[in-house]
Design an enzyme around this catalytic site. Structure first.
Site, PDB file in Angstrom:
ATOM      1  N   LYS A   1      -1.056   5.371  18.693  1.00 35.22           N
ATOM      2  CA  LYS A   1      -0.568   5.524  17.151  1.00 35.22           C
ATOM      3  C   LYS A   1      -2.197   5.264  16.482  1.00 35.22           C
ATOM      4  O   LYS A   1      -2.836   4.580  17.170  1.00 35.22           O
ATOM      5  CB  LYS A   1       0.260   4.320  16.881  1.00 35.22           C
ATOM      6  CG  LYS A   1      -0.322   2.992  16.942  1.00 35.22           C
ATOM      7  CD  LYS A   1       0.403   1.821  15.917  1.00 35.22           C
ATOM      8  CE  LYS A   1      -0.570   0.806  16.089  1.00 35.22           C
ATOM      9  NZ  LYS A   1      -0.183  -0.497  15.407  1.00 35.22           N
TER      10      LYS A   1
ATOM     11  N   LYS B   1      -6.510   0.709  13.168  1.00 32.56           N
ATOM     12  CA  LYS B   1      -7.673   0.406  12.278  1.00 32.56           C
ATOM     13  C   LYS B   1      -8.575  -0.250  13.505  1.00 32.56           C
ATOM     14  O   LYS B   1      -9.942  -0.082  13.271  1.00 32.56           O
ATOM     15  CB  LYS B   1      -7.392  -0.808  11.338  1.00 32.56           C
ATOM     16  CG  LYS B   1      -7.283  -0.169  10.189  1.00 32.56           C
ATOM     17  CD  LYS B   1      -6.841  -1.356   9.125  1.00 32.56           C
ATOM     18  CE  LYS B   1      -5.655  -1.787   8.687  1.00 32.56           C
ATOM     19  NZ  LYS B   1      -5.256  -3.002   8.347  1.00 32.56           N
TER      20      LYS B   1
ATOM     21  N   LYS C   1      -2.738  -5.968  22.918  1.00 33.27           N
ATOM     22  CA  LYS C   1      -3.953  -6.636  22.592  1.00 33.27           C
ATOM     23  C   LYS C   1      -4.459  -7.358  23.718  1.00 33.27           C
ATOM     24  O   LYS C   1      -5.967  -7.280  24.023  1.00 33.27           O
ATOM     25  CB  LYS C   1      -3.976  -7.522  21.326  1.00 33.27           C
ATOM     26  CG  LYS C   1      -3.656  -6.642  20.209  1.00 33.27           C
ATOM     27  CD  LYS C   1      -4.147  -7.262  18.927  1.00 33.27           C
ATOM     28  CE  LYS C   1      -3.866  -6.163  17.604  1.00 33.27           C
ATOM     29  NZ  LYS C   1      -3.851  -6.580  16.561  1.00 33.27           N
TER      30      LYS C   1
HETATM   31  P1  TYM Z   1      -1.127  -3.614   9.490  1.00 30.47           P
HETATM   32  O1  TYM Z   1      -2.287  -4.170   8.538  1.00 30.47           O
HETATM   33  O2  TYM Z   1      -1.466  -3.375  10.950  1.00 30.47           O
HETATM   34  O3  TYM Z   1      -0.600  -2.230   8.712  1.00 30.47           O
HETATM   35  C1  TYM Z   1      -0.051  -2.130   7.426  1.00 30.47           C
HETATM   36  C2  TYM Z   1       1.098  -1.210   7.243  1.00 30.47           C
HETATM   37  O4  TYM Z   1       0.777   0.097   7.882  1.00 30.47           O
HETATM   38  C3  TYM Z   1       1.674   0.385   8.911  1.00 30.47           C
HETATM   39  N1  TYM Z   1       0.836   1.374  10.068  1.00 30.47           N
HETATM   40  C4  TYM Z   1       1.363   2.553  10.265  1.00 30.47           C
HETATM   41  N2  TYM Z   1       2.375   3.282   9.907  1.00 30.47           N
HETATM   42  C5  TYM Z   1       2.554   4.743  10.406  1.00 30.47           C
HETATM   43  N3  TYM Z   1       1.552   5.170  11.480  1.00 30.47           N
HETATM   44  C6  TYM Z   1       0.418   4.111  11.755  1.00 30.47           C
HETATM   45  N4  TYM Z   1      -0.474   4.708  12.902  1.00 30.47           N
HETATM   46  C7  TYM Z   1       0.190   2.945  11.070  1.00 30.47           C
HETATM   47  N5  TYM Z   1      -0.515   1.893  11.520  1.00 30.47           N
HETATM   48  C8  TYM Z   1      -0.182   0.919  10.728  1.00 30.47           C
HETATM   49  C9  TYM Z   1       2.093  -0.699   9.620  1.00 30.47           C
HETATM   50  O5  TYM Z   1       3.476  -0.685   9.956  1.00 30.47           O
HETATM   51  C10 TYM Z   1       2.260  -1.687   8.339  1.00 30.47           C
HETATM   52  O6  TYM Z   1       3.445  -1.478   7.570  1.00 30.47           O
HETATM   53  N6  TYM Z   1       1.484  -7.460  10.820  1.00 30.47           N
HETATM   54  C11 TYM Z   1       1.273  -6.716   9.790  1.00 30.47           C
HETATM   55  C12 TYM Z   1       0.885  -7.060   8.137  1.00 30.47           C
HETATM   56  C13 TYM Z   1       1.933  -7.966   7.840  1.00 30.47           C
HETATM   57  C14 TYM Z   1       3.083  -7.873   7.177  1.00 30.47           C
HETATM   58  C15 TYM Z   1       3.800  -9.019   6.861  1.00 30.47           C
HETATM   59  C16 TYM Z   1       3.946  -6.767   6.956  1.00 30.47           C
HETATM   60  C17 TYM Z   1       1.865  -9.534   7.794  1.00 30.47           C
HETATM   61  N7  TYM Z   1       2.996  -9.941   7.309  1.00 30.47           N
HETATM   62  C18 TYM Z   1       5.079  -9.234   6.229  1.00 30.47           C
HETATM   63  C19 TYM Z   1       5.221  -6.807   6.633  1.00 30.47           C
HETATM   64  C20 TYM Z   1       5.450  -7.984   6.128  1.00 30.47           C
HETATM   65  C21 TYM Z   1       0.095  -5.638  10.277  1.00 30.47           C
HETATM   66  O7  TYM Z   1      -0.765  -5.912  10.857  1.00 30.47           O
HETATM   67  O8  TYM Z   1       0.072  -4.525   9.387  1.00 30.47           O
END
Ligand code: TYM
Length: 332
Positions: A197, A200, A112
């Site tokens: 990957k 969003k 980032k």
């Molecule tokens: P976030 O919001 O970026 O993504 C949510 C979930 O989607 C998965 N993911 C993917 N899986 C496969 N391929 C992809 N291209 C892809 N992009 C996203 C992410 O691995 C995630 O499971 N930091 C975390 C949110 C969070 C969290 C937590 C997760 C905050 N606290 C505690 C688990 C436990 C995040 O930004 O996910």
């Protein structure tokens, strides 16, 4: 007592098939075997600038998408992170526990910073300490497993290290959780660039299939997806674009490796794309229909979020009270 799982998503932008295949679909599959807590992490979202009205709206939309995908609100807690202040309090304690060097090694932060280029001086400090908040989310609920996509593995490894460190310094307080990755679809790649990957925050028009994209748009996106110059699917060594399309198909269909191979080996890319499009659209259609119904009934949605927060708050409070006592924070 079934083992507890905790996971969450940021209410930024629209969820895409990476979020679904990497995480949400797995939550739906395992919700009955565990005690599930699913969060909408708005405190994480504000680590980068958000439009306030949009952020509030997105929290409810993400909640509706969780339910539309099949999360059962009678079985799972579905709540918004900022409704439970214990997340922030424990995050501060962890910010003071975690060495600077550990955070500095996080690849997501590094990438980032790189993206930000010359404007990196204006990046909020929250982006740096973000993994301490994520550790707090998980450890507050003493979760046994954290079902996520592959890109979150490093953060969960850090969470485990924070738990160990705190337990060593102050006495056993936290359960050390494990990561739970899906077998297929843990890392869905961008359609426009299969070496990155799907995310969003990538803004390219041909990058991601969003869960609410209409069938015509899905067709167009998959039609434009990057492949390679081979004539058809080279099963033993597909290029990254083709491998990604095959993964998307397999994750949605649940087909075995053998069935995938006998069906797709040698198939021309035009046919492959047509079949992937059909599979994706057939799986998204029911989600989209339920989403439309759920999002139209705001009182019901808000009640789910409220009741869930009320249900899990005492778990968070209990852990926080212990952590504060152990750390020596004042109470009478
Ligand atoms: P976030 O919001 O970026 O993504 C949510 C979930 O989607 C998965 N993911 C993917 N899986 C496969 N391929 C992809 N291209 C892809 N992009 C996203 C992410 O691995 C995630 O499971 N930091 C975390 C949110 C969070 C969290 C937590 C997760 C905050 N606290 C505690 C688990 C436990 C995040 O930004 O996910």
């Amino acid at each position: 007592m079934k083992p507890r799982i905790f996971s969450g998503m940021q209410p930024t932008g629209e969820l895409h098939i990476g979020n679904y295949l990497g995480a949400l679909r797995g939550w739906v599959e395992i919700q009955h075997d565990y005690e599930p807590i699913f969060c909408i992490v708005d405190l994480h979202a504000i680590t980068v600038r958000q439009d306030p009205k949009q952020l509030r709206e997105n929290c409810e939309r993400v909640a509706a998408l969780y339910l539309a995908a099949g999360i059962d609100p009678d079985r799972c807690a579905v709540f918004v992170q900022s409704q439970i202040p214990a997340h922030v309090e424990l995050a501060w304690i962890f910010t003071c526990t975690v060495p600077f060097g550990w955070l500095n090694r996080m690849t997501q932060f590094k990438s980032k910073m790189q993206q930000a280029g010359s404007s990196r001086d204006s990046i909020g400090t929250g982006l740096f300490v973000y993994p301490a908040l994520m550790a707090a989310d998980i450890l507050l609920y003493q979760a046994r497993f954290v079902p996520v996509g592959d890109d979150q593995s490093q953060h969960i490894e850090l969470t485990r290290n924070i738990a160990h460190r705190f337990n060593n310094l102050y006495g056993k307080t936290f359960r050390v959780p494990s990561t739970k990755l899906p077998t297929v679809g843990a890392r869905i790649m961008g359609l426009d660039d299969p070496t990155k990957k799907m995310s969003k925050s990538s803004t390219g028009p041909n990058h991601a299939i969003r869960l609410l994209d209409p069938p015509g748009r899905v067709k167009k996106l998959i039609g434009r997806a990057v492949t390679d110059s081979q004539p058809g699917v080279n099963w033993g060594a597909p290029g990254p674009g083709v491998a990604n399309l095959l993964t998307v198909f397999q994750a949605f269909s649940g087909w075995s490796d053998r069935r995938m191979e006998s069906h797709f080996a040698g198939m021309r890319y035009g046919t492959l794309k047509g079949q992937v499009t059909e599979m994706v659209n057939s799986k998204l259609a029911p989600i989209q229909q339920r989403y439309g119904e759920l999002v139209a009934d705001r009182p019901q949605l808000r009640e789910v979020l409220r009741a869930s927060a009320e249900r899990v708050a005492p778990i968070a409070q209990r852990t926080l009270r212990r952590a504060k006592r152990r750390t020596g924070l004042y109470s009478v």
